[in-house]
Design a protein around this motif. Structure first.
Motif, short mmCIF file in Angstrom:
data_model
loop_
_atom_site.label_atom_id
_atom_site.label_comp_id
_atom_site.label_asym_id
_atom_site.label_seq_id
_atom_site.Cartn_x
_atom_site.Cartn_y
_atom_site.Cartn_z
N PRO A 87 -23.44 16.40 30.76
CA PRO A 87 -23.77 17.45 31.72
C PRO A 87 -24.41 16.88 32.98
N LYS B 218 -16.05 19.81 27.90
CA LYS B 218 -17.28 20.02 27.13
C LYS B 218 -17.79 18.71 26.53
N ASP C 149 -23.12 21.39 31.88
CA ASP C 149 -24.50 21.76 32.17
C ASP C 149 -24.65 23.27 31.98
N ASN C 150 -25.67 23.69 31.23
CA ASN C 150 -25.83 25.12 30.92
C ASN C 150 -26.17 25.98 32.12
N GLN C 151 -26.91 25.45 33.10
CA GLN C 151 -27.31 26.27 34.25
C GLN C 151 -26.30 26.21 35.40
N GLY D 227 -21.41 24.92 30.68
CA GLY D 227 -22.07 24.75 29.39
C GLY D 227 -22.14 26.00 28.54
N LEU D 228 -22.30 27.16 29.15
CA LEU D 228 -22.41 28.40 28.39
C LEU D 228 -21.05 29.09 28.19
#
Length: 187
Positions: A171, A167, A113-115, A119-120
């Motif tokens: 997510p 990855k 998950d990006n947040q 994820g980032l």
């Protein structure tokens, strides 16, 4: 743990993540190796919330695998005297939070998950975090009970395989609380 029938959950997860990785054009053998390492190294012990069997045994919640400490779960009361150096270390019922002489630590969300997850993150952030014991390889310390000193001795090939597997997971949005230093526990 086994699902109905004879397929162990770890094997099923491995098969599903390799299939997903293949469909996404990623390196399926690397993802498969990462799944093997994650599923045999105890990552679910702390990073996956639990459900309880009728016998009272905790098992990873298949809907929230590796999503870290549930954001909506509060910790039960504790005594600051119990977690002074040399005293007890306490865990919550999910085994996703620990209170000890360092303060309170919460298992991180390892989904992409990006947040709220990784994820980032780039592969080098992940490897550096596990080699240095610092968030993203340079941030705040990674706190106990995370066994980063042992995990950090894995080969680059194994660590990058774990990262590839993480990855490849779906997510899950789960904002894990920030750690609480020991000095702030009594406040």
């Amino acid at each position: 743990m086994r699902l109905r029938g004879s397929i162990p959950v770890a094997a099923l997860l491995s098969i599903l993540s390799v299939a997903f990785a293949w469909s996404q054009g990623t390196d399926a053998p690397k993802v498969k190796r990462g799944a093997y390492i994650v599923n045999t190294s105890g990552c679910h012990d702390c990073h996956s919330p639990k459900v309880y069997t009728p016998e009272g045994l905790p098992e990873p919640d298949q809907k929230r695998l590796l999503s870290g400490h549930p954001a909506d779960e509060t910790l039960p009361g504790y005594s600051i005297d119990m977690v002074k150096p040399g005293q007890w270390v306490l865990f919550n019922s999910n085994l996703t939070a620990a209170i000890g002489p360092w303060g309170i630590s919460y298992a991180a969300n390892l989904t992409p998950d990006n947040q709220t997850g990784i994820g980032l993150w780039q592969e080098e952030h992940f490897v550096q975090a596990l080699r240095t014991g610092k968030h993203m390889g340079q941030g705040r310390p990674i706190l106990p009970p995370m066994p980063w000193p042992g995990i950090g001795t894995m080969s680059d090939e194994d660590l990058t395989a774990v990262f590839a597997y993480l990855k490849s997971l779906p997510p899950i949005k789960n904002p894990v609380p920030a750690p609480v230093p020991f000095e702030q526990l009594g406040k």
